[in-house]
Design a protein around this motif. Sequence first.
Motif, PDB file in Angstrom:
ATOM      1  N   THR A  63       0.827  -1.208   0.000  1.00 32.80           N
ATOM      2  CA  THR A  63       0.000   0.000   0.000  1.00 32.80           C
ATOM      3  C   THR A  63       0.858   1.252   0.000  1.00 32.80           C
ATOM      4  O   THR A  63       0.574   2.220  -0.719  1.00 32.80           O
ATOM      5  N   GLY A  64       1.913   1.244   0.804  1.00 30.37           N
ATOM      6  CA  GLY A  64       2.812   2.392   0.837  1.00 30.37           C
ATOM      7  C   GLY A  64       3.458   2.645  -0.515  1.00 30.37           C
ATOM      8  O   GLY A  64       3.610   3.804  -0.941  1.00 30.37           O
ATOM      9  N   ALA A  65       3.834   1.571  -1.208  1.00 31.65           N
ATOM     10  CA  ALA A  65       4.433   1.705  -2.536  1.00 31.65           C
ATOM     11  C   ALA A  65       3.429   2.296  -3.526  1.00 31.65           C
ATOM     12  O   ALA A  65       3.800   3.103  -4.388  1.00 31.65           O
ATOM     13  N   TRP A  66       2.166   1.907  -3.413  1.00 28.56           N
ATOM     14  CA  TRP A  66       1.116   2.466  -4.269  1.00 28.56           C
ATOM     15  C   TRP A  66       1.004   3.979  -4.063  1.00 28.56           C
ATOM     16  O   TRP A  66       0.929   4.748  -5.017  1.00 28.56           O
ATOM     17  N   VAL A  67       0.990   4.399  -2.808  1.00 31.64           N
ATOM     18  CA  VAL A  67       0.878   5.829  -2.491  1.00 31.64           C
ATOM     19  C   VAL A  67       2.060   6.596  -3.085  1.00 31.64           C
ATOM     20  O   VAL A  67       1.880   7.640  -3.735  1.00 31.64           O
ATOM     21  N   VAL A  68       3.263   6.084  -2.882  1.00 29.90           N
ATOM     22  CA  VAL A  68       4.461   6.744  -3.413  1.00 29.90           C
ATOM     23  C   VAL A  68       4.417   6.806  -4.936  1.00 29.90           C
ATOM     24  O   VAL A  68       4.722   7.840  -5.544  1.00 29.90           O
ATOM     25  N   ALA A  69       4.024   5.690  -5.570  1.00 23.54           N
ATOM     26  CA  ALA A  69       3.989   5.631  -7.031  1.00 23.54           C
ATOM     27  C   ALA A  69       2.998   6.638  -7.611  1.00 23.54           C
ATOM     28  O   ALA A  69       3.299   7.310  -8.611  1.00 23.54           O
ATOM     29  N   LEU A  70       1.818   6.765  -6.995  1.00 20.87           N
ATOM     30  CA  LEU A  70       0.798   7.678  -7.515  1.00 20.87           C
ATOM     31  C   LEU A  70       1.189   9.136  -7.301  1.00 20.87           C
ATOM     32  O   LEU A  70       1.010   9.974  -8.195  1.00 20.87           O
ATOM     33  N   ILE A  71       1.741   9.453  -6.134  1.00 28.56           N
ATOM     34  CA  ILE A  71       2.153  10.828  -5.870  1.00 28.56           C
ATOM     35  C   ILE A  71       3.302  11.226  -6.798  1.00 28.56           C
ATOM     36  O   ILE A  71       3.314  12.329  -7.364  1.00 28.56           O
ATOM     37  N   ALA A  72       4.270  10.322  -6.975  1.00 33.27           N
ATOM     38  CA  ALA A  72       5.397  10.616  -7.858  1.00 33.27           C
ATOM     39  C   ALA A  72       4.938  10.775  -9.302  1.00 33.27           C
ATOM     40  O   ALA A  72       5.400  11.679 -10.019  1.00 33.27           O
ATOM     41  N   ALA A  73       4.006   9.921  -9.749  1.00 31.38           N
ATOM     42  CA  ALA A  73       3.482  10.036 -11.109  1.00 31.38           C
ATOM     43  C   ALA A  73       2.737  11.362 -11.286  1.00 31.38           C
ATOM     44  O   ALA A  73       2.850  12.019 -12.328  1.00 31.38           O
ATOM     45  N   ALA A  74       1.965  11.744 -10.259  1.00 31.82           N
ATOM     46  CA  ALA A  74       1.228  13.009 -10.322  1.00 31.82           C
ATOM     47  C   ALA A  74       2.184  14.194 -10.441  1.00 31.82           C
ATOM     48  O   ALA A  74       1.950  15.124 -11.220  1.00 31.82           O
ATOM     49  N   ILE A  75       3.275  14.149  -9.682  1.00 31.10           N
ATOM     50  CA  ILE A  75       4.272  15.225  -9.738  1.00 31.10           C
ATOM     51  C   ILE A  75       4.923  15.284 -11.117  1.00 31.10           C
ATOM     52  O   ILE A  75       5.101  16.367 -11.697  1.00 31.10           O
ATOM     53  N   ALA A  76       5.279  14.110 -11.663  1.00 30.32           N
ATOM     54  CA  ALA A  76       5.920  14.068 -12.975  1.00 30.32           C
ATOM     55  C   ALA A  76       4.999  14.617 -14.057  1.00 30.32           C
ATOM     56  O   ALA A  76       5.429  15.392 -14.930  1.00 30.32           O
ATOM     57  N   LEU A  77       3.732  14.248 -14.002  1.00 34.91           N
ATOM     58  CA  LEU A  77       2.772  14.726 -14.994  1.00 34.91           C
ATOM     59  C   LEU A  77       2.512  16.218 -14.845  1.00 34.91           C
ATOM     60  O   LEU A  77       2.385  16.946 -15.837  1.00 34.91           O
ATOM     61  N   ARG A  78       2.452  16.676 -13.611  1.00 34.44           N
ATOM     62  CA  ARG A  78       2.224  18.104 -13.375  1.00 34.44           C
ATOM     63  C   ARG A  78       3.383  18.927 -13.918  1.00 34.44           C
ATOM     64  O   ARG A  78       3.181  19.986 -14.533  1.00 34.44           O
ATOM     65  N   ARG A  79       4.601  18.446 -13.707  1.00 31.37           N
ATOM     66  CA  ARG A  79       5.775  19.132 -14.222  1.00 31.37           C
ATOM     67  C   ARG A  79       5.792  19.145 -15.752  1.00 31.37           C
ATOM     68  O   ARG A  79       6.377  20.040 -16.371  1.00 31.37           O
ATOM     69  N   ALA A  80       5.155  18.113 -16.360  1.00 31.34           N
ATOM     70  CA  ALA A  80       5.099  18.043 -17.810  1.00 31.34           C
ATOM     71  C   ALA A  80       3.965  18.883 -18.376  1.00 31.34           C
ATOM     72  O   ALA A  80       3.786  18.945 -19.592  1.00 31.34           O
ATOM     73  N   GLY A  81       3.177  19.514 -17.499  1.00 31.77           N
ATOM     74  CA  GLY A  81       2.119  20.402 -17.960  1.00 31.77           C
ATOM     75  C   GLY A  81       0.718  19.865 -17.808  1.00 31.77           C
ATOM     76  O   GLY A  81      -0.229  20.436 -18.358  1.00 31.77           O
ATOM     77  N   ALA A  82       0.547  18.770 -17.077  1.00 31.15           N
ATOM     78  CA  ALA A  82      -0.797  18.213 -16.884  1.00 31.15           C
ATOM     79  C   ALA A  82      -1.646  19.167 -16.046  1.00 31.15           C
ATOM     80  O   ALA A  82      -1.123  19.912 -15.217  1.00 31.15           O
ATOM     81  N   PRO A  83      -2.966  19.163 -16.237  1.00 32.46           N
ATOM     82  CA  PRO A  83      -3.854  20.040 -15.465  1.00 32.46           C
ATOM     83  C   PRO A  83      -3.826  19.708 -13.974  1.00 32.46           C
ATOM     84  O   PRO A  83      -3.418  18.619 -13.571  1.00 32.46           O
ATOM     85  N   LEU A  84      -4.308  20.633 -13.165  1.00 34.28           N
ATOM     86  CA  LEU A  84      -4.335  20.451 -11.715  1.00 34.28           C
ATOM     87  C   LEU A  84      -5.326  19.362 -11.308  1.00 34.28           C
ATOM     88  O   LEU A  84      -5.076  18.628 -10.350  1.00 34.28           O
ATOM     89  N   GLY A  85      -6.432  19.241 -12.032  1.00 37.21           N
ATOM     90  CA  GLY A  85      -7.455  18.253 -11.689  1.00 37.21           C
ATOM     91  C   GLY A  85      -6.930  16.832 -11.624  1.00 37.21           C
ATOM     92  O   GLY A  85      -7.075  16.146 -10.594  1.00 37.21           O
ATOM     93  N   PRO A  86      -6.310  16.318 -12.693  1.00 44.97           N
ATOM     94  CA  PRO A  86      -5.745  14.965 -12.643  1.00 44.97           C
ATOM     95  C   PRO A  86      -4.671  14.814 -11.571  1.00 44.97           C
ATOM     96  O   PRO A  86      -4.542  13.751 -10.959  1.00 44.97           O
ATOM     97  N   PHE A  87      -3.894  15.869 -11.340  1.00 48.49           N
ATOM     98  CA  PHE A  87      -2.869  15.850 -10.296  1.00 48.49           C
ATOM     99  C   PHE A  87      -3.505  15.552  -8.941  1.00 48.49           C
ATOM    100  O   PHE A  87      -3.044  14.684  -8.191  1.00 48.49           O
ATOM    101  N   ILE A  88      -4.587  16.244  -8.626  1.00 43.55           N
ATOM    102  CA  ILE A  88      -5.277  16.039  -7.347  1.00 43.55           C
ATOM    103  C   ILE A  88      -5.916  14.653  -7.292  1.00 43.55           C
ATOM    104  O   ILE A  88      -5.841  13.951  -6.272  1.00 43.55           O
ATOM    105  N   LEU A  89      -6.543  14.233  -8.384  1.00 43.68           N
ATOM    106  CA  LEU A  89      -7.210  12.932  -8.420  1.00 43.68           C
ATOM    107  C   LEU A  89      -6.229  11.781  -8.236  1.00 43.68           C
ATOM    108  O   LEU A  89      -6.535  10.795  -7.554  1.00 43.68           O
ATOM    109  N   LEU A  90      -5.045  11.899  -8.812  1.00 41.21           N
ATOM    110  CA  LEU A  90      -4.049  10.840  -8.666  1.00 41.21           C
ATOM    111  C   LEU A  90      -3.546  10.755  -7.227  1.00 41.21           C
ATOM    112  O   LEU A  90      -3.325   9.653  -6.705  1.00 41.21           O
ATOM    113  N   ILE A  91      -3.365  11.884  -6.592  1.00 43.86           N
ATOM    114  CA  ILE A  91      -2.954  11.865  -5.187  1.00 43.86           C
ATOM    115  C   ILE A  91      -4.056  11.245  -4.319  1.00 43.86           C
ATOM    116  O   ILE A  91      -3.792  10.431  -3.433  1.00 43.86           O
ATOM    117  N   LEU A  92      -5.303  11.594  -4.600  1.00 47.99           N
ATOM    118  CA  LEU A  92      -6.422  10.993  -3.873  1.00 47.99           C
ATOM    119  C   LEU A  92      -6.485   9.485  -4.108  1.00 47.99           C
ATOM    120  O   LEU A  92      -6.791   8.709  -3.184  1.00 47.99           O
TER     121      LEU A  92
END
Length: 208
Positions: free
Chosen positions: A134-163
Amino acid sequence: MRLVLRRAVLLGTPLVLAVLEIFHPRPSGVADSVEVGGWFMWFHIIQVPLFGLMALAVYLLTEGLEGRAVSVSRWAIGVFAVFFSAYDAAAGIATGYALRNAQGLSAGAQQAIYEAVIDMPGLSLIFGLSIVGTGAWVVALIAAAIALRRAGAPLGPFILLILAGVFLMGGHPFPGGTLAFGCFFLATAWLEFAAGRLTSASHPSRVS
């Protein structure tokens, strides 16, 4: 064809899991647990390949991107695939198998088997698999959200991935699992259809 397969994994897998977790068996008492033992076992057998596909879906999220966050996400989702699947098999499949085989036995024998398996998920090794997975899942989703946000992804998907990462900490049965995989589905659908394809090695700026 590749786009179809990509979207089948990215969108189909979390959607199936979000719905499936609504029907996660929640037996109460000896008789009920023994009665649904077979379904409990098969339910978790179905989940194992789906969790593997979820790991692939998270990997596909950052396809074409580079950076530390991408590396962290991919390493973490690999850990999730191994440890969470092992936890699901040990705590779910083994428990269901034992309860299914208790059918037809005496009430005393059923009680003994029930007491032997009911605390199985709480055993130190199995509990450890759950925590790490479970901890690995949380880390993977937060890291993916950060990477996508840095690449220009909208804020909405960023928040949804962290959730999606945080909700699974409540467990994979409904409502935790349904909320986690549902948020993942909404995030990927947003990125795929509202914002264009998620990522591309040759056109990373298309994530916008």
